[in-house]
Design an enzyme around this catalytic site. Structure first.
Site, PDB file in Angstrom:
ATOM      1  N   LYS A  22       0.828  -1.209   0.000  1.00 35.92           N
ATOM      2  CA  LYS A  22       0.000   0.000   0.000  1.00 35.92           C
ATOM      3  C   LYS A  22       0.859   1.254   0.000  1.00 35.92           C
ATOM      4  O   LYS A  22       0.622   2.184  -0.782  1.00 35.92           O
ATOM      5  CB  LYS A  22      -0.905   0.017   1.228  1.00 35.92           C
ATOM      6  N   ASN A  23       1.850   1.300   0.883  1.00 38.22           N
ATOM      7  CA  ASN A  23       2.636   2.513   1.033  1.00 38.22           C
ATOM      8  C   ASN A  23       3.482   2.819  -0.191  1.00 38.22           C
ATOM      9  O   ASN A  23       3.948   3.955  -0.357  1.00 38.22           O
ATOM     10  CB  ASN A  23       3.524   2.425   2.280  1.00 38.22           C
ATOM     11  N   CYS A 120      -4.964   9.067   9.830  1.00 36.76           N
ATOM     12  CA  CYS A 120      -5.092   8.471  11.156  1.00 36.76           C
ATOM     13  C   CYS A 120      -4.643   9.431  12.247  1.00 36.76           C
ATOM     14  O   CYS A 120      -3.734  10.227  12.062  1.00 36.76           O
ATOM     15  CB  CYS A 120      -4.243   7.202  11.239  1.00 36.76           C
ATOM     16  N   ARG A 125       2.409  14.612  12.856  1.00 32.15           N
ATOM     17  CA  ARG A 125       2.949  14.324  11.535  1.00 32.15           C
ATOM     18  C   ARG A 125       2.867  15.556  10.624  1.00 32.15           C
ATOM     19  O   ARG A 125       2.203  15.543   9.587  1.00 32.15           O
ATOM     20  CB  ARG A 125       2.209  13.147  10.894  1.00 32.15           C
ATOM     21  N   ASP A 310       4.880   0.651  11.989  1.00 29.63           N
ATOM     22  CA  ASP A 310       3.627   0.087  11.494  1.00 29.63           C
ATOM     23  C   ASP A 310       3.412  -1.361  11.938  1.00 29.63           C
ATOM     24  O   ASP A 310       2.357  -1.952  11.664  1.00 29.63           O
ATOM     25  CB  ASP A 310       3.574   0.159   9.961  1.00 29.63           C
ATOM     26  N   ARG A 402      -8.466   0.398   4.884  1.00 30.48           N
ATOM     27  CA  ARG A 402      -7.536   1.312   4.225  1.00 30.48           C
ATOM     28  C   ARG A 402      -6.246   0.601   3.830  1.00 30.48           C
ATOM     29  O   ARG A 402      -5.579   1.027   2.885  1.00 30.48           O
ATOM     30  CB  ARG A 402      -7.202   2.491   5.135  1.00 30.48           C
TER      31      ARG A 402
END
Length: 434
Positions: A22-23, A120, A125, A310, A402
């Site tokens: 995904k990233n 999130c 961030r 993560d 997600r």
């Protein structure tokens, strides 16, 4: 609102094929804005985040076509021209990484108006590093009413950018902008994650000139234009690590395929230290645990190749059943222990002080209703539910959607008793067969 119900206690046996990262996929999708030619991405995950970004790219002028190719899911992206350089709040707020369209829009069209991001709730961030990198490349940037207004009417220019701390998002964003900047750009203290290398590989196939990706100094020689290409998304290391810990938590033997065990070498070392049997293969890894009690292990999150933030929530879930006390230090995001109170509802013994969690192993967890607070926390609760006695129901699983593709299907194929409860279903409606 959907929920996931798990009847704990079932061993996992079988094989799980890992999806594309995904990233990586979402940054590769943003790269399609840099060329007027088609970009074909294979091994694409089908996730809420990739759908959100596809909608945003469509607003900007990208034709997005999802299809099944000979090697599985793929996405064809084609942006003949930028029809709008505005990324509105209603789309950007749904996924933080969509903010990375700013650099490509600026590089190709010379201007952009992009909403400040959402995402999130795991810490501030800030996007300061992103904006400072674009300013260094010659962009004029103004913040007004929640939007970033950026202009580079004479184009971007190469520069030396020194990041004050390692940031994956800022490194990727600077790369996406610098490939079309005039002259050389040097990124110092750059992130080294596999996703950085994947983005550089794809951009180089498109005609960019990037060297050093995967190291802390990246050099980019700007080019005047990029072409289309075909590129396979790397395997998702977070999904790989998540299923590895799910197998260790539930017990049994699971082989993870179509992935790379070197992407999670730090995690696998920690799992072996905890007493899990790990067998590495060319195409993945096999995880085995057959009834033996786990040992408590200390971990500290760090930028790659350190222990991934993560994977922290999942590892905390695993340590709830370990013999002794494990210490987990979170150094990346300041609010990433919000899953601890929910694990406590299952019977976990966890105390938090600042960026440190102390997890004292308990003999068993017991099912309960719990609530996900973010993407990785949600899957950490699912992992705990696999081992908890009785039924666990995880709410707010839109977080889960997600970042994890067909999670219930992949786990249930290995024997997990897990299912999705649609809409307003209650825990009593799960209806597991005896």
């Amino acid at each position: 609102m959907d929920r996931i119900a798990i009847e704990g206690g079932a061993r996992l046996e079988g094989e799980i094929s890992i999806s594309g990262a995904k990233n990586s996929a979402i940054k590769l999708m943003a790269a399609s804005l840099l060329t007027s030619e088609p970009l074909r991405l294979t091994n694409m995950p089908r996730l809420a985040d990739t759908r959100f970004l596809g909608q945003l790219l469509g607003r900007l002028g990208t034709e997005v076509q999802e299809q099944d190719g000979p090697e599985g899911p793929e996405t064809l992206l084609h942006t003949p021209e930028i029809i709008s350089a505005i990324a509105p709040y209603d789309l950007v707020r749904q996924m933080r990484a969509s903010f990375n369209v700013l650099g490509p829009l600026l590089a190709r069209s010379g201007q952009a108006k992009v909403s400040l991001p959402g995402g999130c709730t795991i810490g501030a961030r800030p996007v300061d590093l992103h904006l400072e990198a674009l300013r260094a490349l010659g962009a004029e940037i103004d913040l007004h009413e929640g939007y970033v207004y950026a202009q580079a009417p004479r184009g971007l220019r190469g520069a030396e950018i020194v990041f004050p701390f390692v940031s994956v998002g800022a490194t990727e964003h600077a790369m996406l902008a610098a490939v079309l900047a005039e002259g050389e750009t040097i990124l110092r203290n750059a992130a080294c994650e596999p996703e950085i290398v994947d983005l550089a590989d794809c951009l180089n196939k498109m005609g960019a000139r990037i060297v050093g990706a995967g190291l802390d100094v990246i050099r980019i020689q700007g080019v005047s234009r990029l072409n289309g290409t075909s590129h396979a998304v790397i395997p998702d290391r977070i999904e790989t690590g998540t299923f590895a810990m799910a197998a260790a938590m539930a017990g049994g033997e699971v082989r993870l395929t179509r992935t790379r065990n070197d992407f999670i070498a730090n995690l696998l070392d920690k799992m072996e230290e905890a007493g899990v049997d790990v067998v590495r293969h060319n195409d993945g890894v096999t995880i085995k645990r057959n009834g033996r009690r786990l040992y408590a292990v200390a971990v500290e999150t760090d930028p790659y190749p350190g222990f991934a933030t993560d994977l922290q929530a999942q590892f905390m879930a695993l340590m709830t059943l370990a013999d002794g006390e494990s210490v987990i230090r979170e150094t990346i995001f300041e609010n990433r222990f919000m899953h601890a109170p929910e694990l406590a509802r299952l019977g976990a013994d966890i105390s938090i002080q600042g960026g440190e969690a102390r997890v004292r192993g308990v003999p068993a967890l017991n099912g309960a209703q719990v609530m996900a607070t973010d993407l990785r926390a949600s899957v950490g609760l699912v992992i705990a539910g696999l081992a908890a006695k009785g039924e666990t129901v995880v709410g707010r699983v839109y977080h889960l959607d997600r970042g994890f593709e067909r999670l219930e299907d992949k786990l249930s194929a290995c024997g997990a008793r897990i299912q999705r409860l649609k809409g307003d279903s209650t825990a009593e409606e799960a209806g597991f067969d005896a």
